[in-house]
Scaffold this active site. Structure first.
Site, short mmCIF file in Angstrom:
data_model
loop_
_atom_site.label_atom_id
_atom_site.label_comp_id
_atom_site.label_asym_id
_atom_site.label_seq_id
_atom_site.Cartn_x
_atom_site.Cartn_y
_atom_site.Cartn_z
CB ALA A 74 -17.20 8.13 -31.71
CG HIS B 107 -2.06 -1.06 1.14
ND1 HIS B 107 -3.04 -1.08 2.02
CD2 HIS B 107 -2.35 -1.94 0.32
CE1 HIS B 107 -3.84 -1.92 1.61
NE2 HIS B 107 -3.29 -2.62 0.81
NE ARG C 29 -6.82 -2.58 -31.87
CZ ARG C 29 -8.08 -2.62 -31.41
NH1 ARG C 29 -8.47 -2.87 -30.37
NH2 ARG C 29 -8.87 -1.79 -32.22
CB ALA D 64 -31.15 3.63 -24.90
CD GLU E 23 -1.69 4.25 3.73
OE1 GLU E 23 -2.61 4.41 3.88
OE2 GLU E 23 -1.21 3.51 2.67
#
Length: 366
Positions: free
Chosen positions: A159, A56, A212, A301, A58
């Site tokens: 897009a 971790h 890719r 949707a 810390e």
């Protein structure tokens, strides 16, 4: 005039957040955490959680600190107090003699949730919480969503043209955006634990769903396919792909998919033919913090209709498609008051295209 304590704390917390982000896409089911050890304004050591199973933040930072006595420690998430794959961090902070801990947010995981802070305070360590709390919650939004609501943070990606089309009426969609936007879309994939599409997208585009065009690891591949209609020749008909299906899928198809190394998971019927909430619960149980939905209009949707969208990443192309297949598919509203509004939206140029990102108002607060 010197900087105030608050300004100093914010400076080093931002450094911790910057470190935490280096673990993007590799720490799940754990959160992303960065840590900085400071004494008298000088950094003694710093570290971050690089991937699940490794130290971790810390422990990584203190491991680089020769002497932490009397130091301040900055960490964006409450130090853990339980044994998991690695030992707990809160007792280590006490052991190393840290005198002050600045923590961005309390851990929402019930196994920790205040216990780490209690360990620090009981040892006489001064604890300051909430420094850059909003930023700390945001970078671990997926982890928070999973441990509080039992599902991943869901980002819908698409897009579209200026008139909102994902494809021409014929279904042709390659390529709406340019190479820079496509590379950015692959970076977005690498930042998520899993990417999801529907069977329709598989049939239309035969996607690989891998990273890719940029650096980064490929996410887990998920397909929604109620009838297991994915053809054996599809690129994702391969080991490592998880397919959510229904009881309607025939035994022969299940057997073929399993023989190919696919993980076939049966879920109840629901929206889009399958229960999306059930599928998300399964993913959360498997440690998925973040899910990128790249499905077609019907899948998108369905996620909006079920109120399961937390983020939107929309690549906008400066072109007009005319009659087209819209981004939101069959989503219908009776009034403007019912429509989905995106808040906190930002827009940046990516090559000749633009990327709009934001959060739907319906997404539960962190």
């Amino acid at each position: 005039m010197g900087l105030s304590r608050r300004k100093i704390d914010e400076y080093f917390m931002r450094r911790a957040l910057s470190l935490a982000l280096r673990g993007t896409g590799r720490t799940s089911p754990n959160p992303m955490v960065g840590c900085v050890v400071v004494r008298d304004g000088r950094v003694l050591g710093e570290g971050f959680h690089s991937c699940c199973g490794e130290d971790h933040a810390e422990r990584a930072a203190l491991g680089k600190t020769a002497d932490a006595r009397g130091a301040d420690i900055y960490v964006n998430l409450e130090p853990c107090s339980h044994f998991g794959r690695t030992p707990p961090c809160a007792p280590l902070i006490v052991e190393r003699g840290v005198s002050r801990a600045v923590v961005g947010m309390t851990d929402p995981d019930v196994r920790v949730s205040g216990r780490g802070l209690d360990i620090l305070r009981s040892a006489g360590i001064a604890v300051e919480t909430g420094i850059l709390g909003e930023e700390c919650r945001w970078i671990n939004r997926g982890f928070i969503r999973r441990v509080t609501l039992g599902r991943p943070w869901v980002t819908v990606k698409g897009a579209v043209s200026l008139d909102g089309g994902m494809a021409l009426e014929s279904g042709e969609s390659r390529w709406i955006t340019g190479p820079d936007a496509r590379a950015a879309a692959h970076r977005l994939r690498s930042e998520h634990d899993a990417v999801l599409v529907g069977a329709g997208t598989v049939a239309a585009d035969d996607p690989e769903l891998t990273v890719r065009h940029t650096c980064g690891d490929s996410p887990m591949r998920i397909v929604l396919d109620s009838r297991l209609s994915i053809p054996p020749g599809a690129k994702i008909f391969a080991p490592g792909t998880t397919v959510f299906t229904s009881e309607e899928a025939g035994r022969e198809r299940r057997t073929a998919a399993a023989a190919a190394g696919m993980d076939v998971v049966t879920v109840p019927s629901g929206s889009f033919g399958l229960s999306l909430s059930h599928a998300l619960s399964v993913l959360a149980a498997r440690g998925v913090n973040s899910l990128l939905v790249e499905g077609g209009p019907s899948v998108i949707a369905s996620f909006f209709r079920e109120g399961l969208v937390d983020g939107v990443a929309l690549f906008l192309s400066p072109r007009i498609l005319g009659k087209n297949r819209p981004f939101s598919g069959p989503l219908v509203f009776a009034s403007m008051d019912e429509t989905v509004r995106i808040t906190g939206a930002s827009v940046k140029q990516v090559g000749n295209d633009f990327l709009l990102e934001g959060v739907p108002e319906c997404s539960p607060a962190l």
